[in-house]
Design an enzyme around this catalytic site. Structure first.
Site, PDB file in Angstrom:
ATOM      1  CE  LYS A  92      -4.170   1.983   0.000  1.00 24.02           C
ATOM      2  NZ  LYS A  92      -3.303   2.885  -0.885  1.00 24.02           N
ATOM      3  CE  LYS A 116       3.684   7.860   6.038  1.00 20.54           C
ATOM      4  NZ  LYS A 116       3.691   8.768   4.904  1.00 20.54           N
ATOM      5  CE  LYS A 128       4.635   7.325  -1.961  1.00 25.91           C
ATOM      6  NZ  LYS A 128       3.993   7.773  -0.973  1.00 25.91           N
ATOM      7  CB  THR A 211      -2.284  13.659   4.437  1.00 26.95           C
ATOM      8  OG1 THR A 211      -2.537  12.573   3.534  1.00 26.95           O
ATOM      9  CG2 THR A 211      -0.751  13.635   4.640  1.00 26.95           C
ATOM     10  CG  ASN A 242      -4.605  16.833  -0.832  1.00 30.01           C
ATOM     11  OD1 ASN A 242      -4.373  16.016   0.417  1.00 30.01           O
ATOM     12  ND2 ASN A 242      -5.731  16.668  -1.052  1.00 30.01           N
ATOM     13  CB  SER A 380      -5.486   4.951   1.674  1.00 21.98           C
ATOM     14  OG  SER A 380      -5.524   6.004   0.920  1.00 21.98           O
TER      15      SER A 380
END
Length: 447
Positions: A92, A116, A128, A211, A242, A380
């Protein structure tokens, strides 16, 4: 490697294997330096070459992306997907589109993402991906064609129980939509393979805000534990995308006076502080094709520091929300001299190791990104849960779950970071995330 090797020997081993991957080496050094005393006290985590496996991605996929621009010219970009660790769940992590993207940066991001995601307590591994494609200045048609071309290769490596990407720098809801649509067409399957989707096709409320909101929730918990709070504080935010936008919004809601925003060209300083109306206008400007904070500064008659970052502005709290290594040791010295009380990372590794050490030595509260900006990936995970159950939760429920997760992450950092007057949140986050992943890897044997 020998289980009794020193920290420097281990770091030299990592550096020797990938001598040009400076960002990745920096991330490994930062994590391992804080972990090493814990590892010496808990030698079982040195068994079965656990550390060597932990710093090596399970899989790296590199491929070319060939697409046509609006002039019907063939363009070629590079793209990668780093599937770093799946010990506690499917890979993820976001997809980043930016000219600076390379394998070192994506390995560093995937490595950080592993810890994380573990901190969220949700069953997600770390990964990633991204490309050196630059969406800035491109038409919507060009962006769509690039995203679709990228997915013709990437789709075969994704799946709801294998790898679930999301957005990152240069990848917002539009790009996620293009990629998710192409994935559905190629796979003939509508299962959740992206998060950060639009609400019309499986997205979650609060995901765009998550976030930035989570950053402020974590920072508020950290401040409260030390007898402080956002109320009445001067706050510097870097970035204007964002994360920065929603961090500004939530910090204002908590009573802070946010006085800066920035982009790659410079910083706007508003001594009277942002208001909801001003923030809305900044968001409009940044949403346009070539919008810059300089345009916002001119419109409101504000101070604009061309080519400068926000860290020279005296503030109580600094929230770096732009990109890696944006806050160096010189900027840290200025912030400390101006009396900064807390720094919390909204971006991924925006503070250099030297700057982080300086903050800790000066007694400044410091929240590392793997803890402070975990709200995005946590939400998410909540989006994945909603998709799996064929449900859509109300915004209040998602926000409440996000707030609860950020408080849990703060609690874990305190548990491992020293339950004293000045908790070492870097140490706490690294150890808490490591223990979750390492225990899962040891339980599953040598694979």
């Amino acid at each position: 490697m020998d289980q009794t090797c020193s920290l420097e020997s281990f770091l030299n081993h990592v550096q020797k294997r990938d001598p040009h991957q400076t960002e990745f080496a920096q991330a490994v050094r930062e994590v391992m330096t804080t972990l090493w005393p814990f590892l010496e006290q808990n030698p079982r985590y040195r068994h079965m070459s656990l550390l060597e496996r932990l710093v090596e991605p399970e899989r790296v996929i590199q491929f070319r992306v060939v697409w046509l621009d609006d002039k019907n010219q063939v363009q070629v970009n590079r793209a990668w997907r780093v599937q770093f660790n799946s010990a506690i769940g499917p890979y993820k992590g976001g997809m980043r589109f930016h000219p600076s993207v390379n394998l070192s940066i994506l390995k560093f991001l995937g490595f950080e993402q592993t810890f994380k995601n573990a901190l969220t307590t949700l069953p997600m591994g770390g990964g990633k991906g991204g490309s050196d494609f630059d969406p800035k200045g491109k038409s919507e048609g060009e962006v769509m064609r690039f995203c679709q071309a990228l997915m013709t290769e990437l789709y075969r490596h994704l799946g709801p129980d294998t790898d679930v990407p999301a957005g990152d720098i240069g990848v917002g809801g539009r790009e996620v939509g293009f990629m998710a649509g192409m994935m559905r067409k190629l796979s003939n399957n509508s299962a959740c393979v992206f998060t950060g989707k639009g609400l019309s096709f499986g997205g979650s409320l609060i995901r765009p805000e998550a976030t930035g909101y989570g950053l402020v929730y974590f920072t508020e918990a950290m401040l409260k534990r030390h007898g402080l709070g956002f109320e009445g504080m001067r706050v510097a935010v870097s970035g204007s995308g964002n994360v920065a936008q929603y961090a500004i919004e939530k910090a204002m809601a908590f009573g802070a006076r946010v006085v800066t925003a920035s982009d790659s060209s410079g910083t706007v300083v508003d001594e009277s502080g942002f208001t909801p109306e001003k923030l809305a206008r900044l968001c409009e400007i940044k949403a346009s094709r070539d919008g810059r904070v300089a345009d916002y500064a001119r419109e409101f008659g504000l101070t604009y520091l061309e080519g400068q970052q926000p860290w020279s502005v005296p503030v109580d709290i600094a929230l770096p929300c732009a990109t890696q290594n944006e806050l160096d040791v010189d900027a840290a010295r200025v912030l400390i001299a101006n009396g900064v009380k807390a720094v919390a990372e909204g971006a991924n590794m925006p503070t250099t190791i030297e700057a982080t050490d300086l903050f800790l030595e000066a007694g400044v509260l410091f929240a590392p990104g793997k803890a402070a900006n975990a709200g995005g990936v946590a939400t998410s995970g909540l989006e994945m849960a909603q998709n799996a159950a064929r449900l859509s939760w109300k915004a209040e429920k998602v926000d409440a779950r996000l707030h609860h997760i950020m408080l849990d992450i703060h609690h874990a950092c305190v548990k491992y970071g020293g339950d004293n007057k000045h908790t070492n949140y870097v140490q706490g986050a690294n150890i808490a995330g490591f223990v979750k992943v390492a225990d899962a890897m040891l339980a599953q044997g040598v694979i």
